[in-house]
Design an enzyme around this catalytic site. Structure first.
Site: not given
Ligand code: ACO
Ligand code: ZN
Length: 282
Positions: A142, A144, A154, A156, A176
């Protein structure tokens, strides 16, 4: 579909307070029932103990000696650190909020917690969990990023860290399944950028411009620690693979390169593998 019988839990906590932030949880979290009755759950941002009121938290903070998450600091560069926490030794980790089946038994997991450090201490930004042994080559269970820190890169950075650990293990890995929507967006972004970087690197180091360099899926997978399936799906998604006169050809389209340089420009924080001190599994 057997998923239709899966138990879905209702989100049960209104608010949590963590350090300077008040956060609305998105998912169910396994807190004791008494806590679901209070308007806000207070967490010590260092040891992650939960308390039912602001007064209790303040009392706790006068006693709590920790100024960083429990566990070993295995990475530090400028103000960013990663702590490795063994789920067996540290039950506090079960308090992390997430949506998968990781509710009570944390023993089989390691947790990698990313922190921003200031003069007060190390403040949690996000984390990922990882099975100690994965039969399916999962290198993340997971992942987050806490809502106030999202969309700053963060996610990425955590993903990049998970692949650096896989490189040290001499393995390739994959997150996963299933991925959430935001999980897939973030992984797609990381995979695309990393693979295009690798292809550009291979192209640059080719001995002769008139003799196009060749590359295999295995080469790309070994360089990046990204599992073969994810390499293939990413190249296909970017539409870079073409079948021409009986061979597969990778064409770095202008479109892909333009998109790549746009995201590179935005991506300021990266993992420096030299700052990672990891002893391996014990
Ligand atoms: N809408 C559109 N694009 C988005 C969004 C959004 N809300 N959030 C992030 N992105 C894109 C970014 O633009 C970036 O793309 P780019 O490099 O082309 O600009 C990419 O996604 C990564 O962005 P980061 O800023 O590095 O990601 P962030 O710090 O926001 O974290 C995460 C991503 C961990 C998935 C976060 O959204 C989160 O915690 N979500 C809730 C929990 C979750 O869904 N976790 C993943 C479950 S799957 C698993 O655990 C294996
Ligand atoms: Zn504490």
């Amino acid at each position: 579909n057997h998923d239709d019988n899966k138990v879905m839990r209702m989100k049960n906590i209104e608010w949590i307070e963590l350090g300077r932030y008040r956060i609305k949880p998105w998912y169910f979290s396994p807190y004791p029932v008494e806590l679901t009755k209070v308007a806000c759950v207070y967490l010590c941002e260092f040891c992650l103990k939960y308390l039912k009121s602001d007064t209790c938290l303040r009392r706790h903070l006068t006693k709590c000696q920790l100024r960083h998450p429990p566990g070993n600091e295995i990475y530090r560069r400028q103000n960013l650190s990663f702590f490795e926490i063994d789920g067996r030794k540290n039950k506090a980790t079960k308090l992390f909020l997430d949506h998968k089946t990781l509710y009570y038994d944390t023993d089989p997991f390691l947790f990698y917690v990313l922190c921003e450090t200031d003069s007060v201490g190390c403040h949690i930004v996000g984390y990922f969990s990882k099975e100690k042994e994965s039969a399916e080559d999962f290198n993340v269970a997971c992942i987050l990023v806490l809502p106030p820190f999202q969309r700053k890169g963060y996610g990425k950075l955590l993903i990049e860290f998970s692949y650096e650990l896989s490189k040290l293990e001499g393995e390739t890995g994959s997150p996963e399944k299933p991925l959430s929507d935001l999980g897939l967006i973030s992984y797609r972004a990381y995979w695309s950028q990393t693979l295009i970087d690798a292809l550009l690197e291979i192209k640059r180091s080719a001995p002769n411009e008139n003799d196009p360099p060749s590359v295999t899926i295995n080469d790309l997978s070994e360089r990046t620690a990204i599992k073969r399936e994810d390499v293939i799906s990413t190249l296909q998604h970017l539409n870079l693979v073409h079948y021409y006169k009986g061979v597969y050809v990778i064409v770095l389209t202008k479109e892909a390169l333009d998109a790549h340089s746009r995201t590179q420009g935005k991506r300021r924080i990266r993992i420096d593998p030299k700052c990672l001190q990891w002893q391996g599994k014990d």
